[in-house]
Design a protein around this motif. Structure first.
Motif, PDB file in Angstrom:
ATOM      1  N   SER A   1      -2.377   8.228   0.143  1.00  0.00           N
ATOM      2  CA  SER A   1      -3.631   7.692  -1.106  1.00  0.00           C
ATOM      3  C   SER A   1      -4.698   8.439  -1.001  1.00  0.00           C
ATOM      4  O   SER A   1      -5.030   9.062  -1.752  1.00  0.00           O
ATOM      5  CB  SER A   1      -3.999   5.996  -0.074  1.00  0.00           C
ATOM      6  N   ALA A   2      -5.058   8.893   0.294  1.00  0.00           N
ATOM      7  CA  ALA A   2      -6.011   9.773   1.090  1.00  0.00           C
ATOM      8  C   ALA A   2      -5.727  11.393   0.691  1.00  0.00           C
ATOM      9  O   ALA A   2      -6.442  12.031  -0.399  1.00  0.00           O
ATOM     10  CB  ALA A   2      -6.477   9.871   2.192  1.00  0.00           C
ATOM     11  N   ILE A   3      -4.098  11.918   0.763  1.00  0.00           N
ATOM     12  CA  ILE A   3      -4.498  13.080   0.736  1.00  0.00           C
ATOM     13  C   ILE A   3      -4.339  13.414  -1.274  1.00  0.00           C
ATOM     14  O   ILE A   3      -4.091  14.264  -1.895  1.00  0.00           O
ATOM     15  CB  ILE A   3      -2.964  13.454   1.014  1.00  0.00           C
ATOM     16  N   VAL A   4      -3.560  12.277  -1.925  1.00  0.00           N
ATOM     17  CA  VAL A   4      -3.288  11.972  -3.397  1.00  0.00           C
ATOM     18  C   VAL A   4      -4.824  12.358  -3.846  1.00  0.00           C
ATOM     19  O   VAL A   4      -4.840  13.458  -5.012  1.00  0.00           O
ATOM     20  CB  VAL A   4      -2.629  10.801  -3.447  1.00  0.00           C
ATOM     21  N   LEU A   5      -5.984  11.476  -3.429  1.00  0.00           N
ATOM     22  CA  LEU A   5      -7.052  11.209  -3.679  1.00  0.00           C
ATOM     23  C   LEU A   5      -7.348  13.325  -3.535  1.00  0.00           C
ATOM     24  O   LEU A   5      -8.402  13.110  -5.126  1.00  0.00           O
ATOM     25  CB  LEU A   5      -7.997  10.795  -3.446  1.00  0.00           C
ATOM     26  N   ILE A   6      -7.799  13.245  -2.445  1.00  0.00           N
ATOM     27  CA  ILE A   6      -8.403  14.642  -2.156  1.00  0.00           C
ATOM     28  C   ILE A   6      -7.673  15.962  -3.381  1.00  0.00           C
ATOM     29  O   ILE A   6      -7.956  16.717  -3.644  1.00  0.00           O
ATOM     30  CB  ILE A   6      -7.581  14.868  -0.686  1.00  0.00           C
TER      31      ILE A   6
ATOM     32  N   CYS B   1      -0.252   6.650  -6.370  1.00  0.00           N
ATOM     33  CA  CYS B   1      -1.573   5.969  -7.539  1.00  0.00           C
ATOM     34  C   CYS B   1      -2.963   4.972  -6.499  1.00  0.00           C
ATOM     35  O   CYS B   1      -3.332   4.440  -7.079  1.00  0.00           O
ATOM     36  CB  CYS B   1      -1.605   4.898  -8.420  1.00  0.00           C
ATOM     37  N   TYR B   2      -3.017   5.366  -5.395  1.00  0.00           N
ATOM     38  CA  TYR B   2      -4.056   5.314  -4.376  1.00  0.00           C
ATOM     39  C   TYR B   2      -4.486   3.578  -4.270  1.00  0.00           C
ATOM     40  O   TYR B   2      -5.602   3.113  -3.633  1.00  0.00           O
ATOM     41  CB  TYR B   2      -5.747   5.682  -5.738  1.00  0.00           C
ATOM     42  N   GLY B   3      -2.829   3.287  -4.408  1.00  0.00           N
ATOM     43  CA  GLY B   3      -2.789   1.521  -3.933  1.00  0.00           C
ATOM     44  C   GLY B   3      -2.926   1.751  -2.103  1.00  0.00           C
ATOM     45  O   GLY B   3      -3.553   0.283  -2.106  1.00  0.00           O
ATOM     46  N   GLY B   4      -3.116   2.686  -1.271  1.00  0.00           N
ATOM     47  CA  GLY B   4      -2.445   2.565   0.123  1.00  0.00           C
ATOM     48  C   GLY B   4      -4.346   2.654   0.399  1.00  0.00           C
ATOM     49  O   GLY B   4      -4.456   2.534   1.739  1.00  0.00           O
ATOM     50  N   LEU B   5      -5.713   2.795  -0.529  1.00  0.00           N
ATOM     51  CA  LEU B   5      -6.771   2.664  -0.320  1.00  0.00           C
ATOM     52  C   LEU B   5      -7.147   1.003   0.195  1.00  0.00           C
ATOM     53  O   LEU B   5      -7.847   1.485   0.907  1.00  0.00           O
ATOM     54  CB  LEU B   5      -7.493   3.686  -0.898  1.00  0.00           C
ATOM     55  N   LEU B   6      -6.470   0.944  -0.700  1.00  0.00           N
ATOM     56  CA  LEU B   6      -6.908  -0.747  -0.792  1.00  0.00           C
ATOM     57  C   LEU B   6      -6.171  -1.667   0.210  1.00  0.00           C
ATOM     58  O   LEU B   6      -6.179  -2.217   1.477  1.00  0.00           O
ATOM     59  CB  LEU B   6      -7.017  -1.472  -2.108  1.00  0.00           C
ATOM     60  N   PHE B   7      -4.876  -1.659  -0.190  1.00  0.00           N
ATOM     61  CA  PHE B   7      -3.390  -2.626   0.432  1.00  0.00           C
ATOM     62  C   PHE B   7      -2.823  -1.738   1.922  1.00  0.00           C
ATOM     63  O   PHE B   7      -3.329  -2.825   3.006  1.00  0.00           O
ATOM     64  CB  PHE B   7      -2.674  -2.737  -0.488  1.00  0.00           C
TER      65      PHE B   7
ATOM     66  N   GLY C   1       0.951   0.979   7.201  1.00  0.00           N
ATOM     67  CA  GLY C   1      -0.568   1.105   7.389  1.00  0.00           C
ATOM     68  C   GLY C   1      -1.221   2.377   6.851  1.00  0.00           C
ATOM     69  O   GLY C   1      -1.404   2.373   6.353  1.00  0.00           O
ATOM     70  N   ALA C   2      -1.258   3.244   8.080  1.00  0.00           N
ATOM     71  CA  ALA C   2      -2.157   3.908   8.849  1.00  0.00           C
ATOM     72  C   ALA C   2      -0.989   5.101   7.264  1.00  0.00           C
ATOM     73  O   ALA C   2      -1.202   6.127   6.770  1.00  0.00           O
ATOM     74  CB  ALA C   2      -1.980   4.152  10.100  1.00  0.00           C
ATOM     75  N   ILE C   3       0.663   4.604   7.066  1.00  0.00           N
ATOM     76  CA  ILE C   3       0.884   6.181   6.625  1.00  0.00           C
ATOM     77  C   ILE C   3       0.476   5.382   4.809  1.00  0.00           C
ATOM     78  O   ILE C   3       0.049   6.811   4.150  1.00  0.00           O
ATOM     79  CB  ILE C   3       2.682   6.198   6.265  1.00  0.00           C
ATOM     80  N   ALA C   4       0.001   4.957   4.656  1.00  0.00           N
ATOM     81  CA  ALA C   4      -0.549   4.520   3.366  1.00  0.00           C
ATOM     82  C   ALA C   4      -1.523   5.014   2.744  1.00  0.00           C
ATOM     83  O   ALA C   4      -1.386   6.018   2.168  1.00  0.00           O
ATOM     84  CB  ALA C   4       0.024   2.966   2.933  1.00  0.00           C
ATOM     85  N   LEU C   5      -2.042   4.303   4.050  1.00  0.00           N
ATOM     86  CA  LEU C   5      -3.573   4.886   3.397  1.00  0.00           C
ATOM     87  C   LEU C   5      -3.907   6.589   3.905  1.00  0.00           C
ATOM     88  O   LEU C   5      -4.870   7.350   2.907  1.00  0.00           O
ATOM     89  CB  LEU C   5      -4.642   5.171   4.827  1.00  0.00           C
ATOM     90  N   LEU C   6      -2.466   7.171   5.245  1.00  0.00           N
ATOM     91  CA  LEU C   6      -2.980   8.401   4.617  1.00  0.00           C
ATOM     92  C   LEU C   6      -2.496   9.552   3.912  1.00  0.00           C
ATOM     93  O   LEU C   6      -3.278  10.538   2.992  1.00  0.00           O
ATOM     94  CB  LEU C   6      -1.837   9.248   6.101  1.00  0.00           C
TER      95      LEU C   6
ATOM     96  N   GLY D   1       0.947  -1.424  -0.044  1.00  0.00           N
ATOM     97  CA  GLY D   1      -0.105  -0.116  -0.056  1.00  0.00           C
ATOM     98  C   GLY D   1       1.001   1.481   0.195  1.00  0.00           C
ATOM     99  O   GLY D   1       0.585   2.517  -0.013  1.00  0.00           O
ATOM    100  N   LEU D   2       2.043   1.157   0.835  1.00  0.00           N
ATOM    101  CA  LEU D   2       2.817   1.863   1.071  1.00  0.00           C
ATOM    102  C   LEU D   2       3.077   2.170  -0.941  1.00  0.00           C
ATOM    103  O   LEU D   2       3.177   3.673  -1.557  1.00  0.00           O
ATOM    104  CB  LEU D   2       3.834   2.312   1.925  1.00  0.00           C
ATOM    105  N   LEU D   3       3.475   1.457  -1.454  1.00  0.00           N
ATOM    106  CA  LEU D   3       4.606   1.523  -2.359  1.00  0.00           C
ATOM    107  C   LEU D   3       4.044   2.044  -3.411  1.00  0.00           C
ATOM    108  O   LEU D   3       3.905   3.116  -4.863  1.00  0.00           O
ATOM    109  CB  LEU D   3       5.196   0.084  -2.705  1.00  0.00           C
ATOM    110  N   THR D   4       1.722   1.701  -3.171  1.00  0.00           N
ATOM    111  CA  THR D   4       1.742   2.758  -4.620  1.00  0.00           C
ATOM    112  C   THR D   4       0.524   3.207  -3.975  1.00  0.00           C
ATOM    113  O   THR D   4      -0.717   3.605  -4.601  1.00  0.00           O
ATOM    114  CB  THR D   4       1.159   1.367  -5.069  1.00  0.00           C
ATOM    115  N   SER D   5       1.014   4.276  -2.888  1.00  0.00           N
ATOM    116  CA  SER D   5      -0.017   4.917  -2.484  1.00  0.00           C
ATOM    117  C   SER D   5      -0.344   6.058  -3.054  1.00  0.00           C
ATOM    118  O   SER D   5      -1.076   6.666  -3.292  1.00  0.00           O
ATOM    119  CB  SER D   5       0.209   5.734  -1.236  1.00  0.00           C
TER     120      SER D   5
END
Length: 373
Positions: free
Chosen positions: A176-181, A135-141, A169-174, A129-133
């Protein structure tokens, strides 16, 4: 006074004692009996008993005959009680009696170690998820890895493994969320600017049903000024902008312009707007005055600050902000593409060339019409 004997080992118990001084068993005063005549002695080998309860063969207090233990090592089974060999669940207390303990306390099975499979899976997914964050991979992985790592921690797994998966996982999710926003906000901003532009300069449909331009050598600017090329600057009501093109004007006036040479300059209209244009020496002699040059091309775009005209239309009804599909429905697909990426349309005679520039959304952002003689 009646003698009280222990119901277990038969030893005389002193008055007032609640436990036998010999074996430590509780004294049952209700079962106190008078001393009976000692039964006949039997020579038997000691098979059970407590050899530490007293000296063998020595008379005990209240038992002068010494009928419980003989000097020869024989043992007289008491008639008033029983004696039990301690089992694996019994132990001797300080008074010499046997107490029972829980065997299960000594046979507990060692707890199994928590499997690390869940923690490893959570950590791997968090890393993906971190490596693909970006391109939004962190939202899933990243989210799945975070959940698995938290569950692993609650099951008292390896703290290092669980904490690492949770943090990554928390960093990847964060991220990806920033990139999406950011992507959403940027997309909205671009569309707002585009909608604002089309509301100000037209809806991008042009005059498809009835074109205001009848020839391939004409261009209509701002819906009112129709330019037919080639023509002199003065006849078109245009002048060369000295601020944007001053050096080129000086070069022409001092060194002249040879036959067939041209310059790309900013032209000012008498109506207050500016456009791009080609000024060319269409004669056979070298000229030193702008009045001897002709305008052989006009370029109108919606992205350069030098061009302040807000609309342009060419033959067939093609306008600024028109979609590529609408252009192709009017004049078909381009004949070729030039080095700058503009779509090139040639007239049947080959003297007039229309160039259209499309933006990233495939809408016309620049119109260029050039006449060759």
């Amino acid at each position: 006074m009646e003698e009280i004997r222990c119901s277990v080992c038969g030893t005389v118990v002193n008055p007032g004692d609640t436990f036998c001084q010999n074996c430590g068993s509780p004294v049952d005063t209700a079962s106190a009996t008078k001393p009976e005549a000692a039964p006949a002695q039997q020579d038997t080998t000691v098979l059970s008993g407590n050899p530490f309860s007293g000296s063998a063969g020595e008379p005990q207090a209240g038992n002068p005959a010494g009928d419980s233990y003989q000097a020869s090592g024989t043992y007289q089974q008491p008639s008033s009680g029983t004696y039990q060999q301690p089992s694996s669940g019994m132990d001797m207390n300080a008074q010499g009696s046997y107490v029972t303990y829980n065997v299960n306390n000594y046979n507990q099975v060692a707890p199994q170690k928590q499997s690390k499979g869940l923690g490893i899976a959570g950590l791997i997914l968090s890393i993906i998820g971190l490596l693909t964050s970006c391109c939004y991979g962190g939202l899933l992985f990243g989210l799945i890895g975070l959940i698995l790592s938290i569950v692993y921690l609650t099951k008292k797994g390896s703290k290092g493994l669980g904490i690492s998966g949770t943090i990554i996982g928390a960093i990847a999710l964060l991220i990806s969320a920033i990139v999406l926003i950011y992507t959403i906000s940027t997309g909205i901003s671009v569309m707002d600017e585009f909608n604002e532009y089309t509301q100000e300069y037209g809806n991008g449909t042009g005059s498809i049903s009835s074109s205001n331009v009848s020839g391939t050598d004409q261009i209509l600017v701002n819906g009112s000024d129709l330019y037919t090329l080639p023509a002199s600057l003065s006849s078109l009501g245009l002048t060369v902008n000295e601020t944007e093109s001053g050096d080129k004007i000086t070069e022409i006036q001092e060194n002249g312009m040879y036959s067939g040479d041209y310059e790309f300059v900013v032209l000012d209209s008498v109506n207050g707007y500016s456009i791009w244009g080609f000024i060319e020496n269409t004669g056979s002699d070298t000229v030193y005055s702008l009045d001897d040059l002709e305008v052989t091309g006009i370029n109108v775009d919606n992205y350069s600050s030098a061009c302040t005209a807000y609309s342009a239309e060419v033959y067939g009804g093609v306008t600024l902000n028109m979609s590529r599909s609408n252009v192709e429905s009017l004049i078909g697909k381009e004949d070729t593409t030039d080095s700058s990426g503009m779509a090139v349309y040639e007239s049947a005679s080959g003297n007039e060339v229309l160039r259209l520039e499309y933006d990233d959304y495939d809408y016309v952002c620049g119109i260029d019409i050039t006449i060759y003689k």
